[in-house]
Design a protein around this motif. Structure first.
Motif, PDB file in Angstrom:
ATOM      1  N   CYS A   1       0.728  -1.300   0.019  1.00 11.01           N
ATOM      2  CA  CYS A   1       0.071   0.060   0.075  1.00 11.01           C
ATOM      3  C   CYS A   1       0.849   1.318   0.019  1.00 11.01           C
ATOM      4  CB  CYS A   1      -0.889  -0.067   1.240  1.00 11.01           C
ATOM      5  SG  CYS A   1      -1.393   1.454   1.824  1.00 11.01           S
ATOM      6  N   SER A   2       0.671   2.210  -0.943  1.00 12.15           N
ATOM      7  CA  SER A   2       1.541   3.431  -0.930  1.00 12.15           C
ATOM      8  C   SER A   2       1.638   4.196   0.149  1.00 12.15           C
ATOM      9  CB  SER A   2       0.945   4.502  -2.001  1.00 12.15           C
ATOM     10  OG  SER A   2      -0.188   4.789  -1.805  1.00 12.15           O
ATOM     11  N   CYS A   3       0.677   4.132   1.308  1.00 14.25           N
ATOM     12  CA  CYS A   3       0.902   4.410   2.375  1.00 14.25           C
ATOM     13  C   CYS A   3       1.864   3.908   3.460  1.00 14.25           C
ATOM     14  CB  CYS A   3      -0.590   4.424   3.228  1.00 14.25           C
ATOM     15  SG  CYS A   3      -1.097   2.906   3.339  1.00 14.25           S
ATOM     16  N   SER A   4       2.455   2.647   2.860  1.00 14.08           N
ATOM     17  CA  SER A   4       3.475   2.417   3.761  1.00 14.08           C
ATOM     18  C   SER A   4       4.853   2.225   2.898  1.00 14.08           C
ATOM     19  CB  SER A   4       3.337   0.636   3.862  1.00 14.08           C
ATOM     20  OG  SER A   4       2.214   0.509   4.841  1.00 14.08           O
ATOM     21  N   ALA A   5       4.833   3.084   1.911  1.00 13.77           N
ATOM     22  CA  ALA A   5       6.003   3.203   1.203  1.00 13.77           C
ATOM     23  C   ALA A   5       7.215   3.500   1.757  1.00 13.77           C
ATOM     24  CB  ALA A   5       5.392   4.286   0.148  1.00 13.77           C
ATOM     25  N   VAL A   6       6.947   4.614   2.794  1.00 12.37           N
ATOM     26  CA  VAL A   6       8.112   5.113   3.557  1.00 12.37           C
ATOM     27  C   VAL A   6       8.812   4.033   4.549  1.00 12.37           C
ATOM     28  CG1 VAL A   6       8.812   6.607   5.412  1.00 12.37           C
ATOM     29  CG2 VAL A   6       7.662   7.364   3.294  1.00 12.37           C
ATOM     30  N   PRO A   7       7.997   3.252   5.421  1.00 11.34           N
ATOM     31  CA  PRO A   7       8.701   2.222   6.187  1.00 11.34           C
ATOM     32  C   PRO A   7       9.174   1.118   5.497  1.00 11.34           C
ATOM     33  CG  PRO A   7       6.245   2.688   6.793  1.00 11.34           C
ATOM     34  CD  PRO A   7       6.764   3.647   5.729  1.00 11.34           C
ATOM     35  N   LEU A   8       8.632   0.849   4.260  1.00 13.76           N
ATOM     36  CA  LEU A   8       9.412  -0.173   3.341  1.00 13.76           C
ATOM     37  C   LEU A   8      10.572   0.176   2.636  1.00 13.76           C
ATOM     38  CD1 LEU A   8       7.430  -2.589   1.589  1.00 13.76           C
ATOM     39  CD2 LEU A   8       8.646  -1.343   0.044  1.00 13.76           C
ATOM     40  N   PHE A   9      10.611   1.554   2.423  1.00 11.38           N
ATOM     41  CA  PHE A   9      11.823   2.059   1.602  1.00 11.38           C
ATOM     42  C   PHE A   9      12.821   1.861   2.861  1.00 11.38           C
ATOM     43  CE2 PHE A   9      14.698   5.491   0.940  1.00 11.38           C
ATOM     44  CZ  PHE A   9      15.041   5.158  -0.614  1.00 11.38           C
ATOM     45  N   ILE A  10      12.779   2.455   3.951  1.00 18.42           N
ATOM     46  CA  ILE A  10      13.620   2.509   4.958  1.00 18.42           C
ATOM     47  C   ILE A  10      14.083   1.172   5.335  1.00 18.42           C
ATOM     48  CG2 ILE A  10      14.311   3.255   7.244  1.00 18.42           C
ATOM     49  CD1 ILE A  10      12.006   5.507   6.936  1.00 18.42           C
ATOM     50  N   GLY A  11      13.201   0.215   5.530  1.00 16.17           N
ATOM     51  CA  GLY A  11      13.362  -1.221   5.744  1.00 16.17           C
ATOM     52  C   GLY A  11      14.398  -1.958   4.844  1.00 16.17           C
ATOM     53  N   PHE A  12      13.950  -1.486   3.325  1.00 17.44           N
ATOM     54  CA  PHE A  12      14.846  -2.202   2.465  1.00 17.44           C
ATOM     55  C   PHE A  12      16.170  -1.615   2.437  1.00 17.44           C
ATOM     56  CE2 PHE A  12      11.771  -4.010  -0.928  1.00 17.44           C
ATOM     57  CZ  PHE A  12      11.134  -4.726  -0.203  1.00 17.44           C
ATOM     58  N   VAL A  13      16.333  -0.231   2.407  1.00 18.87           N
ATOM     59  CA  VAL A  13      17.759   0.361   2.413  1.00 18.87           C
ATOM     60  C   VAL A  13      18.492  -0.118   3.462  1.00 18.87           C
ATOM     61  CG1 VAL A  13      18.815   2.546   2.590  1.00 18.87           C
ATOM     62  CG2 VAL A  13      16.801   2.263   0.924  1.00 18.87           C
ATOM     63  N   GLU A  14      17.786  -0.215   4.590  1.00 14.01           N
ATOM     64  CA  GLU A  14      18.524  -0.627   5.780  1.00 14.01           C
ATOM     65  C   GLU A  14      18.965  -1.951   5.833  1.00 14.01           C
ATOM     66  OE1 GLU A  14      18.349  -0.444  10.546  1.00 14.01           O
ATOM     67  OE2 GLU A  14      16.539   0.315   9.252  1.00 14.01           O
ATOM     68  N   ALA A  15      18.381  -2.770   5.248  1.00 14.35           N
ATOM     69  CA  ALA A  15      18.660  -4.181   5.042  1.00 14.35           C
ATOM     70  C   ALA A  15      19.766  -4.311   4.216  1.00 14.35           C
ATOM     71  CB  ALA A  15      17.612  -5.195   4.795  1.00 14.35           C
ATOM     72  N   GLY A  16      20.449  -3.241   3.480  1.00 14.36           N
ATOM     73  CA  GLY A  16      21.255  -3.364   2.607  1.00 14.36           C
ATOM     74  C   GLY A  16      21.137  -3.382   0.839  1.00 14.36           C
ATOM     75  N   ILE A  17      19.647  -3.752   0.835  1.00 14.78           N
ATOM     76  CA  ILE A  17      19.336  -3.619  -0.694  1.00 14.78           C
ATOM     77  C   ILE A  17      19.542  -2.387  -1.419  1.00 14.78           C
ATOM     78  CG2 ILE A  17      17.233  -3.973  -2.086  1.00 14.78           C
ATOM     79  CD1 ILE A  17      15.897  -5.468   0.267  1.00 14.78           C
ATOM     80  N   PRO A  18      20.281  -2.441  -2.399  1.00  8.60           N
ATOM     81  CA  PRO A  18      20.603  -1.362  -3.287  1.00  8.60           C
ATOM     82  C   PRO A  18      19.659  -0.333  -3.529  1.00  8.60           C
ATOM     83  CG  PRO A  18      21.864  -3.395  -4.169  1.00  8.60           C
ATOM     84  CD  PRO A  18      20.758  -3.942  -3.026  1.00  8.60           C
ATOM     85  N   LEU A  19      19.813   0.763  -3.548  1.00  7.73           N
ATOM     86  CA  LEU A  19      18.828   1.776  -4.196  1.00  7.73           C
ATOM     87  C   LEU A  19      18.169   1.405  -5.513  1.00  7.73           C
ATOM     88  CD1 LEU A  19      17.945   4.383  -2.742  1.00  7.73           C
ATOM     89  CD2 LEU A  19      19.449   5.722  -4.395  1.00  7.73           C
ATOM     90  N   GLY A  20      19.021   1.144  -6.318  1.00  9.28           N
ATOM     91  CA  GLY A  20      18.224   0.808  -7.697  1.00  9.28           C
ATOM     92  C   GLY A  20      17.293  -0.451  -7.628  1.00  9.28           C
ATOM     93  N   VAL A  21      17.576  -1.484  -6.843  1.00  8.02           N
ATOM     94  CA  VAL A  21      16.805  -2.641  -6.444  1.00  8.02           C
ATOM     95  C   VAL A  21      15.610  -2.225  -5.857  1.00  8.02           C
ATOM     96  CG1 VAL A  21      16.662  -4.932  -5.620  1.00  8.02           C
ATOM     97  CG2 VAL A  21      18.741  -4.152  -6.642  1.00  8.02           C
ATOM     98  N   THR A  22      15.659  -1.197  -4.675  1.00  3.84           N
ATOM     99  CA  THR A  22      14.431  -0.574  -4.139  1.00  3.84           C
ATOM    100  C   THR A  22      13.432   0.015  -4.736  1.00  3.84           C
ATOM    101  OG1 THR A  22      15.878  -0.794  -2.153  1.00  3.84           O
ATOM    102  CG2 THR A  22      13.851   0.682  -2.189  1.00  3.84           C
ATOM    103  N   PHE A  23      14.193   0.914  -5.938  1.00  2.88           N
ATOM    104  CA  PHE A  23      13.310   1.624  -6.906  1.00  2.88           C
ATOM    105  C   PHE A  23      12.563   0.499  -7.730  1.00  2.88           C
ATOM    106  CE2 PHE A  23      14.913   5.438  -5.536  1.00  2.88           C
ATOM    107  CZ  PHE A  23      13.682   6.400  -5.469  1.00  2.88           C
ATOM    108  N   SER A  24      13.101  -0.434  -8.216  1.00  5.35           N
ATOM    109  CA  SER A  24      12.727  -1.435  -9.267  1.00  5.35           C
ATOM    110  C   SER A  24      11.298  -1.890  -8.324  1.00  5.35           C
ATOM    111  CB  SER A  24      13.525  -2.536  -9.462  1.00  5.35           C
ATOM    112  OG  SER A  24      14.505  -2.362 -10.531  1.00  5.35           O
ATOM    113  N   PHE A  25      11.260  -2.443  -7.071  1.00  6.21           N
ATOM    114  CA  PHE A  25      10.087  -2.745  -6.406  1.00  6.21           C
ATOM    115  C   PHE A  25       9.132  -1.735  -6.295  1.00  6.21           C
ATOM    116  CE2 PHE A  25       7.725  -3.109  -2.532  1.00  6.21           C
ATOM    117  CZ  PHE A  25       7.197  -4.514  -2.566  1.00  6.21           C
ATOM    118  N   LEU A  26       9.508  -0.563  -5.919  1.00  8.03           N
ATOM    119  CA  LEU A  26       8.668   0.516  -5.711  1.00  8.03           C
ATOM    120  C   LEU A  26       7.858   0.961  -6.992  1.00  8.03           C
ATOM    121  CD1 LEU A  26      10.534   3.092  -3.199  1.00  8.03           C
ATOM    122  CD2 LEU A  26       8.321   1.667  -2.648  1.00  8.03           C
ATOM    123  N   ILE A  27       8.603   0.877  -8.155  1.00 11.17           N
ATOM    124  CA  ILE A  27       7.863   1.092  -9.419  1.00 11.17           C
ATOM    125  C   ILE A  27       6.991  -0.038  -9.945  1.00 11.17           C
ATOM    126  CG2 ILE A  27       8.166   1.717 -11.967  1.00 11.17           C
ATOM    127  CD1 ILE A  27      11.209   2.948 -11.043  1.00 11.17           C
TER     128      ILE A  27
END
Lengths: 79, 372
Positions: B140-166
């Motif tokens: 849900c786009s309302c959870s986009a922020v915690p999801l983004f932080i959680g992904f980045v913090e787990a060491g998932i590269p920024l570009g990979v995180t964006f592929s998910f978010l798109i």
């Protein structure tokens, strides 16, 4: 006193979760204080990926969903 | 009288047997299994009712329009009304049925699991996996922020995180079901492939640009306590209950837009002359693809209502690529999501994200206009 935290920044489900928790507390006469955590840096202490998150006495019990009243009652009375 | 007594006898027999069964079923595992059997029975029954209802829409709409209301077959009004009476129940039934199925499938996935799967994956493979998981992971786009932080913090590269978010909002269940209902499975599959391609490519480009410093600084400073909820496997009855809940929620949110959209589409269907749209939205008008993308960005809330209108426009000569580009812009580049993401992304990264995704959508629009 039980400390309850609702993690989430004002989304529709966060408000709904807060209402359910408040209802359970009122119905059961549980001695509890609800606190809303809207700051992302703060709520990430519990490592959530989805909002709303429900924290009872500093322990995360659910995230990304609205638990049923019976679940919430169990968590609130166990602690 | 006789058959009634017999039925009563059978009922009592069943009741006794059921009672005996509940007596035997004392362990929680047995209870869960009994609940699962019951849930499957209910879902199978509902599926049969759904099929019968779906089969009877066309004759019913025809009968209502030309029989009950008495409109002339072939008239403008008659065609519009028949189109409306057929499409509204068809799309609403499709939405409810397929969203239930999709939600059940999604109960096998969770953001927590997706994060675990993506952690440690490199670019390329990571982008492909992230985009694919974006389609099936509940988001849900309302959870986009915690999801983004959680992904980045787990060491998932920024570009990979964006592929998910798109991919997650673009290839969403409402869009897919509407495309399937209005255009057929080929177009829905094409849309899904195009959406995945854009998500993978955009994520890889963002990864190459090394924009880590345009993530808000507080994100890098967070050290979470590691107190994530333990993900437990739900039982079938819980999966169905969750799926039913999200079906009600999604259909409850979009049904009005669908009806309004179909009403507008029905009006276009009956009244706008053939080929009227060819000049403005046809494939000869080169500027129509970027214009459609620009128009689509602020139209977030009406994703469900926009599609029946698009179908009617295509029937009147608008090009498919232009229409699909418009739809992708509506769902993938929504203003509310950008505002939410602004909390963790600096303006430069947001603009890059919008720019690259928009270019991808325009390219897909042109490609489809050339191919089809």
């Amino acid at each position: 006193m039980v400390s309850v935290k609702i993690l989430g920044s004002g989304c529709a489900n966060c408000k709904r979760l807060e209402a359910v928790v408040a209802k359970v507390i009122a119905e059961r006469g549980i001695d509890a204080a609800i606190e809303k955590v809207t700051d992302y840096a703060h709520m990430m202490r519990w490592n959530i990926l989805q909002t709303p998150g429900l924290v009872i006495n500093d322990t995360l019990v659910s995230a990304g969903r609205i638990p049923s009243e019976s679940e919430i009652t169990a968590w609130l009375t166990q602690h | 009288m006789h058959s009634g007594e017999e039925a009563g006898g059978i009922f009592v027999l069943f009741y006794v047997r059921f009672f005996a069964m509940t007596q035997v079923l004392s362990s929680p595992a047995e209870h869960a299994r009994a609940a699962d059997r019951r849930a499957w029975l209910i879902v199978t029954g509902a599926a049969i009712v759904w099929l019968v209802a779906y089969r009877s829409i066309q004759p019913l709409a025809h009968w209502l329009t030309y029989g009950v209301i008495g409109l002339q077959p072939g008239s403008h009004l008659g065609e519009s009304v028949a189109f409306f009476l057929y499409d509204v129940p068809k799309i609403l039934l499709l939405l409810s049925g397929m969203i239930f199925v999709i939600s059940t499938v999604r109960s096998f996935f969770s953001p927590e699991r997706t994060r675990a799967l993506l952690a440690g994956k490199r670019e390329g493979v990571g982008n492909l996996l992230a985009a694919s998981l974006g389609v099936v992971t509940p988001f849900c786009s309302c959870s986009a922020v915690p999801l983004f932080i959680g992904f980045v913090e787990a060491g998932i590269p920024l570009g990979v995180t964006f592929s998910f978010l798109i991919a997650a909002p673009m290839v969403n269940e409402v869009a897919l079901v509407m495309l399937f209902g209005l255009f057929g499975w080929q177009i829905a599959a094409l849309y899904m492939a195009a959406g995945l391609a854009i998500a993978i490519a955009s994520g890889m480009v963002i990864g190459r640009l090394q924009m880590e410093r345009y993530v808000e600084d507080f994100v890098w400073q967070i050290r979470s306590g590691g107190g994530a909820v333990v993900v437990t496997d739900p039982t079938w009855s819980q999966r169905f209950a969750l799926a039913w809940q999200s079906t009600r929620e999604i259909v409850g949110r979009v049904w009005l837009y669908v009806i309004i959209g179909i009403a507008v589409g029905a009006g276009i269907h009956g009244y706008v002359p053939e080929q009227a749209m060819a000049d403005i939205m046809g494939r000869e008008a080169w500027w129509s693809v970027p214009a459609a993308v620009l128009l689509g960005v602020p139209l977030y809330a009406n994703a469900a209502g926009v599609m029946p209108v698009i179908q009617a426009l295509i029937a009147k000569g608008a090009a498919l690529g232009t229409a699909l580009a418009f739809m992708m812009a509506v769902v993938a580049l929504s203003l509310p999501e950008m505002i939410i993401l602004r909390r963790v992304l600096k303006p430069r990264l947001i603009i890059t994200f919008i720019g690259i995704t928009a270019v991808g959508i325009v390219a897909i629009g042109y490609l489809f206009n050339l191919m089809i």
